[in-house]
Design an enzyme around this catalytic site. Structure first.
Site, PDB file in Angstrom:
ATOM      1  CB  CYS A 199      -0.994  -0.032   1.236  1.00 50.61           C
ATOM      2  SG  CYS A 199      -1.943   1.550   1.296  1.00 50.61           S
ATOM      3  CB  VAL A 211      -3.936  -0.190   5.607  1.00 51.61           C
ATOM      4  CG1 VAL A 211      -4.360  -1.442   6.732  1.00 51.61           C
ATOM      5  CG2 VAL A 211      -3.648  -0.657   4.313  1.00 51.61           C
ATOM      6  CE  LYS A 259     -10.828  -4.201   4.067  1.00 46.47           C
ATOM      7  NZ  LYS A 259     -11.789  -3.086   3.756  1.00 46.47           N
ATOM      8  CD  GLU A 312      -8.959   8.869   5.230  1.00 48.41           C
ATOM      9  OE1 GLU A 312      -7.848   9.107   4.471  1.00 48.41           O
ATOM     10  OE2 GLU A 312     -10.036   8.209   4.838  1.00 48.41           O
ATOM     11  CB  SER A 313      -2.451   8.143   4.584  1.00 43.10           C
ATOM     12  OG  SER A 313      -3.072   8.800   3.623  1.00 43.10           O
TER      13      SER A 313
HETATM   14  N1  LIG Z   1      -7.743   7.743   2.232  1.00 38.54           N
HETATM   15  C1  LIG Z   1      -7.222   6.551   2.826  1.00 38.54           C
HETATM   16  C2  LIG Z   1      -6.790   5.643   1.598  1.00 38.54           C
HETATM   17  C3  LIG Z   1      -5.954   4.494   1.997  1.00 38.54           C
HETATM   18  C4  LIG Z   1      -6.178   3.214   1.036  1.00 38.54           C
HETATM   19  O1  LIG Z   1      -6.965   3.540   0.064  1.00 38.54           O
HETATM   20  N2  LIG Z   1      -5.797   2.069   1.634  1.00 38.54           N
HETATM   21  C5  LIG Z   1      -5.951   0.808   0.674  1.00 38.54           C
HETATM   22  C6  LIG Z   1      -4.893   0.016   0.826  1.00 38.54           C
HETATM   23  S1  LIG Z   1      -3.579   1.069  -0.241  1.00 38.54           S
HETATM   24  C7  LIG Z   1      -7.021  -0.036   1.595  1.00 38.54           C
HETATM   25  O2  LIG Z   1      -7.085  -0.215   2.902  1.00 38.54           O
HETATM   26  N3  LIG Z   1      -7.904  -0.721   0.735  1.00 38.54           N
HETATM   27  C8  LIG Z   1      -9.150  -1.483   1.797  1.00 38.54           C
HETATM   28  C9  LIG Z   1     -10.571  -0.977   1.200  1.00 38.54           C
HETATM   29  O3  LIG Z   1     -10.726  -0.061   0.748  1.00 38.54           O
HETATM   30  O4  LIG Z   1     -11.489  -1.807   1.566  1.00 38.54           O
HETATM   31  C10 LIG Z   1      -5.799   7.237   3.174  1.00 38.54           C
HETATM   32  O5  LIG Z   1      -5.409   8.099   2.926  1.00 38.54           O
HETATM   33  O6  LIG Z   1      -5.426   6.401   4.492  1.00 38.54           O
END
Ligand SMILES: N[C@@H](CCC(=O)N[C@@H](CS)C(=O)NCC(=O)O)C(=O)O
Length: 234
Positions: free
Chosen positions: A10, A50, A37, A63-64
Site C-alpha cells: 500500500c 490501512v 480483514k 487516514e494517511s
Molecule cells: N484515504 C485513505 C486511503 C487508504 C487506502 O486506499 N488504503 C487501501 C490500501 S492501499 C485500503 O486499505 N483498501 C482497502 C479497502 O478500501 O477496503 C488514506 O489516505 O489513508
C-alpha cells in the site's frame, strides 16, 4: 511505541512509514490481508482501510493525511522554521502525489496497452506539474528533505521498480523528476519504509500474467523504452 497496521504494497502506508523512518520514530508494524480483514482491524479502522496508527497513548489514528499531520506535529519537524505559507504549499504538493497513488495502482494493473497508455497519461499530468516545479536541487525544497519528498516517494519508487523490471517508463522525458527519483533512492528510505519482501509481493500483484506490464509489450511497445519483459517486441 507507535504501531502501524499495513498492507504490504500500500503506497499510503509507505508514505507514513517513510516519514517515520526519516524522522527516526520507532514503530512496530503488523501486516494484514485486505481480502480477509481481521475483525480486530475492522473494530479500530473506521474506514476499513490501512494505514492505521496507534499512538503511544493508545489512540488509533486513520487516514494517511491525518496521520502525516500528527507525525509532523507530535515529533520534531523534518524542516524547521517553515512559514504557514510554506507549510500550506508543502501540503498541496504532497496532495498532488497522494491523490495519484490509486491512479498509478490502476495503471500498473492495466490489462491492455490502451488502458495502460491512458492511465500513464493521467499520471503523467502530475509528473508534468512537478517537473515544472523542481529546481534541480537534491530534493523538492532544496537540499533538505521535506514532507513533499516523502509523499512522492511511493510513486517514484514504484515507477523505478516497474522500469527496472519491465523497461516501461512511467516518468519518461522529465529529467528533473528522474534526477529527483535517483536522489530519493540514495536516502535509503525506499528500502527502510517497506517489508523485506515488498518487491516480490509488488511484482506478484502488478507484474502477473493478468497485467499488460507483467505479460510484456506483445502488441504495442510505446512506453517500453528499455528492455522488455518478454522478448516478443525487442
Ligand atoms: N484515504 C485513505 C486511503 C487508504 C487506502 O486506499 N488504503 C487501501 C490500501 S492501499 C485500503 O486499505 N483498501 C482497502 C479497502 O478500501 O477496503 C488514506 O489516505 O489513508
Amino acid at each position: 511505541m507507535l504501531k502501524v497496521v499495513s498492507f504490504k504494497i500500500c503506497p499510503f502506508v509507505q508514505r507514513v512509514t517513510a516519514l517515520m523512518e526519516a524522522k527516526n520514530i520507532p514503530y512496530e508494524i503488523e501486516f494484514i490481508s485486505l481480502a480477509d480483514k481481521p475483525q480486530w482491524f475492522l473494530d479500530i479502522s473506521p474506514n476499513g482501510q490501512v494505514p492505521v496508527v496507534t499512538t503511544e497513548s493508545g489512540t488509533t489514528l486513520f487516514e494517511s493525511d491525518a496521520i502525516i499531520e500528527y507525525l509532523e506535529e507530535a515529533y520534531p519537524p523534518l524542516q524547521n522554521g517553515l512559514s504557514p505559507e510554506q507549510k500550506a504549499l508543502n501540503r498541496a504538493w504532497s496532495y498532488l502525489a497522494s491523490k495519484n497513488y490509486l491512479v498509478q495502482c490502476s495503471a500498473q494493473r492495466s490489462a491492455d496497452a490502451k488502458t495502460l497508455a491512458e492511465r500513464t497519461a493521467k499520471l503523467g499530468e502530475a509528473f508534468d506539474k512537478v517537473e515544472k516545479q523542481l529546481t534541480g536541487s537534491l530534493y523538492f525544497n532544496g537540499n533538505e528533505l521535506s514532507g513533499v519528498d516523502i509523499a512522492w516517494l511511493p510513486l517514484l519508487d514504484r515507477a523505478h521498480i516497474i522500469e527496472e523490471s519491465t523497461g516501461y517508463d512511467f516518468i519518461g522525458a522529465r529529467p528533473k523528476v528522474k534526477a529527483w527519483q535517483q536522489h530519493l533512492r540514495t536516502t535509503g528510505l525506499s528500502e527502510k519504509s517497506v517489508a523485506a519482501d515488498f518487491e516480490t509481493a509488488f511484482k506478484d500483484f502488478y507484474l502477473s500474467d493478468k497485467t499488460y506490464l507483467g505479460r510484456g509489450c506483445d502488441t504495442d511497445c510505446s512506453g517500453f523504452d528499455k528492455a522488455c519483459a518478454t522478448d516478443a517486441c525487442c
